[in-house]
Scaffold this motif. Structure first.
Motif, PDB file in Angstrom:
ATOM      1  N   UNK A 117      64.869 135.338  32.531  1.00 16.56           N
ATOM      2  CA  UNK A 117      64.242 134.725  33.703  1.00 16.56           C
ATOM      3  C   UNK A 117      65.231 133.940  34.559  1.00 16.56           C
ATOM      4  N   UNK A 118      66.459 133.759  34.094  1.00 16.70           N
ATOM      5  CA  UNK A 118      67.470 133.039  34.875  1.00 16.70           C
ATOM      6  C   UNK A 118      68.087 134.012  35.873  1.00 16.70           C
ATOM      7  N   UNK A 119      67.794 133.783  37.139  1.00 16.28           N
ATOM      8  CA  UNK A 119      68.222 134.704  38.188  1.00 16.28           C
ATOM      9  C   UNK A 119      69.653 134.437  38.607  1.00 16.28           C
ATOM     10  N   UNK A 120      70.025 133.147  38.706  1.00 13.13           N
ATOM     11  CA  UNK A 120      71.351 132.823  39.236  1.00 13.13           C
ATOM     12  C   UNK A 120      71.791 131.462  38.732  1.00 13.13           C
ATOM     13  N   UNK A 121      73.094 131.355  38.488  1.00 11.00           N
ATOM     14  CA  UNK A 121      73.723 130.076  38.172  1.00 11.00           C
ATOM     15  C   UNK A 121      75.085 130.055  38.843  1.00 11.00           C
ATOM     16  N   UNK A 122      75.257 129.125  39.783  1.00 12.96           N
ATOM     17  CA  UNK A 122      76.507 129.069  40.546  1.00 12.96           C
ATOM     18  C   UNK A 122      77.425 127.940  40.099  1.00 12.96           C
ATOM     19  N   UNK A 123      77.118 127.347  38.963  1.00 13.91           N
ATOM     20  CA  UNK A 123      77.914 126.232  38.477  1.00 13.91           C
ATOM     21  C   UNK A 123      77.282 124.882  38.741  1.00 13.91           C
ATOM     22  N   UNK A 124      76.406 124.814  39.739  1.00 15.63           N
ATOM     23  CA  UNK A 124      75.758 123.550  40.081  1.00 15.63           C
ATOM     24  C   UNK A 124      74.233 123.651  40.082  1.00 15.63           C
ATOM     25  N   UNK A 125      73.702 124.800  40.465  1.00 11.20           N
ATOM     26  CA  UNK A 125      72.263 124.985  40.540  1.00 11.20           C
ATOM     27  C   UNK A 125      71.837 126.207  39.729  1.00 11.20           C
ATOM     28  N   UNK A 126      70.601 126.128  39.217  1.00 13.73           N
ATOM     29  CA  UNK A 126      70.038 127.204  38.409  1.00 13.73           C
ATOM     30  C   UNK A 126      68.772 127.700  39.083  1.00 13.73           C
ATOM     31  N   UNK A 127      68.645 129.013  39.215  1.00 11.45           N
ATOM     32  CA  UNK A 127      67.450 129.627  39.786  1.00 11.45           C
ATOM     33  C   UNK A 127      66.755 130.436  38.703  1.00 11.45           C
ATOM     34  N   UNK A 128      65.477 130.145  38.477  1.00 15.92           N
ATOM     35  CA  UNK A 128      64.711 130.880  37.485  1.00 15.92           C
ATOM     36  C   UNK A 128      63.494 131.503  38.133  1.00 15.92           C
ATOM     37  N   UNK A 129      63.082 132.639  37.590  1.00 16.09           N
ATOM     38  CA  UNK A 129      61.907 133.357  38.082  1.00 16.09           C
ATOM     39  C   UNK A 129      60.734 133.077  37.158  1.00 16.09           C
ATOM     40  N   UNK A 130      59.549 133.000  37.741  1.00 18.64           N
ATOM     41  CA  UNK A 130      58.341 132.780  36.954  1.00 18.64           C
ATOM     42  C   UNK A 130      57.144 133.317  37.715  1.00 18.64           C
ATOM     43  N   UNK A 131      56.069 133.543  36.987  1.00 14.86           N
ATOM     44  CA  UNK A 131      54.825 133.987  37.602  1.00 14.86           C
ATOM     45  C   UNK A 131      53.871 132.805  37.682  1.00 14.86           C
ATOM     46  N   UNK A 132      53.429 132.501  38.877  1.00 17.07           N
ATOM     47  CA  UNK A 132      52.501 131.396  39.084  1.00 17.07           C
ATOM     48  C   UNK A 132      51.115 131.823  38.609  1.00 17.07           C
ATOM     49  N   UNK A 133      50.590 131.143  37.598  1.00 15.29           N
ATOM     50  CA  UNK A 133      49.305 131.539  37.041  1.00 15.29           C
ATOM     51  C   UNK A 133      48.150 131.255  38.005  1.00 15.29           C
ATOM     52  N   UNK A 134      48.383 130.408  39.015  1.00 20.07           N
ATOM     53  CA  UNK A 134      47.309 130.087  39.954  1.00 20.07           C
ATOM     54  C   UNK A 134      46.979 131.263  40.871  1.00 20.07           C
ATOM     55  N   UNK A 135      48.025 131.965  41.360  1.00 19.13           N
ATOM     56  CA  UNK A 135      47.779 133.087  42.275  1.00 19.13           C
ATOM     57  C   UNK A 135      48.354 134.402  41.768  1.00 19.13           C
ATOM     58  N   UNK A 136      49.010 134.378  40.599  1.00 23.95           N
ATOM     59  CA  UNK A 136      49.547 135.611  40.030  1.00 23.95           C
ATOM     60  C   UNK A 136      50.786 136.125  40.726  1.00 23.95           C
ATOM     61  N   UNK A 137      51.382 135.341  41.631  1.00 22.86           N
ATOM     62  CA  UNK A 137      52.547 135.779  42.390  1.00 22.86           C
ATOM     63  C   UNK A 137      53.844 135.462  41.644  1.00 22.86           C
ATOM     64  N   UNK A 138      54.830 136.369  41.789  1.00 24.18           N
ATOM     65  CA  UNK A 138      56.161 136.126  41.247  1.00 24.18           C
ATOM     66  C   UNK A 138      56.913 135.192  42.178  1.00 24.18           C
TER      67      UNK A 138
END
Length: 394
Positions: free
Chosen positions: A261-282
């Motif tokens: 689920x870790x999409x990107x790490x540039x050394x300072x920031x981390x981007x993770x993907x998840x599915x929002x259970x409220x609306x089902x959107x990625x």
């Protein structure tokens, strides 16, 4: 000496742990902060010689090969996945081989700060979900209330790593009556579970926080604001205990985060993907690396606290007697017994037999030459070759 390449979470820890470590005492309760430090230390050693290793020797070409141990911590994503599989195997040795139903009990947001500060209350949350389940199943036959088998697993994390407490419950679709009859139960009405869940959760917390006026006022307000109860989702149905353990426990026993689920790490920031259970959107969430680590570490369990609890027919003190009674009551007899668990030695030998290690140079079977555990008191040197027909570690 070769170790495994570091995973992305391990890389983030190595880069930012010195900045995060001083923040633990301010951001987390003391028992959680202490457990988090221990978990990070294990994760940083995972797959390195500091965690211990096995050195193999090829008797044909006299070449040595070293394999480092992993930390086996649930906090570590690769090791946590293996622990989830092991938890499923362990659950198979406890769950009756009958139909099970999966339910999820959600704790309202207003109670999360109270549970965040005092993790001992999570046992009360698990007990409340089990009590609601036992009571609801018991109402299916008023003369002889059936007692089901209940396994409750507490999760503190949501998909975005926020502190979101909920309980996953596996319940047998039926129960054992006092007259020795197995009573099938097919109806799991969500409305009944909602009211029972609210009652047992709030009354349990009220008893635990008798002298806390702020908590007492909050509990009274939640009774008034939610006349229909708290959210309960009646989810999957499993035709056998083995399938329930295989599918559900691999989910409930997983670590808070998968590295996929870790999409990107540039050394300072981390981007993770998840599915929002409220609306089902990625969706994606970008956090500073230190904040990301604090979000993950807030879900480490304090020492000596359990996230899995057993009730009803699965109550540990009487589980064997209950299993025997269900076998007598069921028309399927011994087929409903839980699958016996392998001993640690049997699991070890089975894993090694499934993954033999031939010498990379000549292909001959390797033999164990030296075992180094993290503590030097447990050093072992082995000089004999494995017996014929057995795995190289037998």
């Amino acid at each position: 000496m070769d170790g495994k390449p570091p995973g992305l979470v391990q890389t983030i820890l190595r880069d930012h742990w010195p900045q995060v470590a001083p923040l633990l005492a301010r951001r987390l309760p003391a028992d959680v902060a202490a457990a988090a430090r221990t978990a990070v230390e294990k994760a940083l050693r995972c797959g390195t010689p500091a965690q211990g290793f096995v050195r193999y020797r090829c008797p044909a070409c006299e070449v040595f090969h070293t394999v480092c141990f992993t930390c086996k911590s649930r906090f570590c994503p690769p090791c946590g996945k293996a622990r989830a599989a092991q938890a499923a195997t362990h659950a198979q040795s406890r769950l009756l081989n009958v139909r099970h139903r999966h339910l999820t009990f959600s704790v309202p947001a207003e109670l999360r700060p109270l549970l965040f500060e005092d993790r001992s209350l999570l046992a009360t949350v698990a007990r409340a979900a089990a009590q609601a389940t036992l009571k609801a199943v018991g109402t299916r036959c008023r003369q002889h209330p059936p007692v089901p088998g209940v396994m409750a697993t507490v999760h503190t994390f949501g998909r975005d790593l926020a502190f979101h407490v909920h309980v996953h419950v596996l319940c047998t679709e039926g129960g054992l009556r006092a007259d020795g009859v197995w009573q099938p139960v097919k109806l799991f009405p969500a409305a009944q579970y909602r009211r029972l869940w609210q009652y047992y959760l709030l009354t349990g917390l009220r008893r635990k926080r008798k002298g806390n006026r702020r908590a007492q006022r909050l509990i009274g307000r939640l009774f008034r604001q939610h006349p229909t109860g708290f959210i309960v989702n009646v989810m999957s149905q499993y035709p056998s205990g083995r399938q329930a353990a295989a599918y559900c426990c691999r989910y409930t026993g997983r670590p808070p985060l998968s590295e996929r689920r870790l999409v990107q790490y540039d050394g300072q920031q981390v981007t993770l993907a998840y599915q929002d259970y409220r609306d089902g959107q990625e969706k994606t969430l970008t956090l500073p690396a230190s904040e990301f680590l604090l979000r993950v570490l807030q879900h480490v369990w304090p020492r000596y606290q359990r996230d899995v609890h057993y009730y009803g027919l699965y109550q540990p003190a009487r589980r064997k007697a209950h299993v025997a009674a269900v076998v007598r009551a069921s028309r399927y007899g011994d087929q409903v017994r839980p699958r016996p668990a392998l001993s640690p030695r049997e699991r070890f030998l089975q894993a090694l037999a499934e993954q033999p290690l031939p010498c990379p140079a000549c292909g001959a079977p390797l033999m164990v030459d030296h075992v180094q555990f993290p503590s030097t008191r447990h050093e072992k040197t082995l000089s004999r070759a494995p017996p014929r027909g057995a795995g190289p570690w037998s």
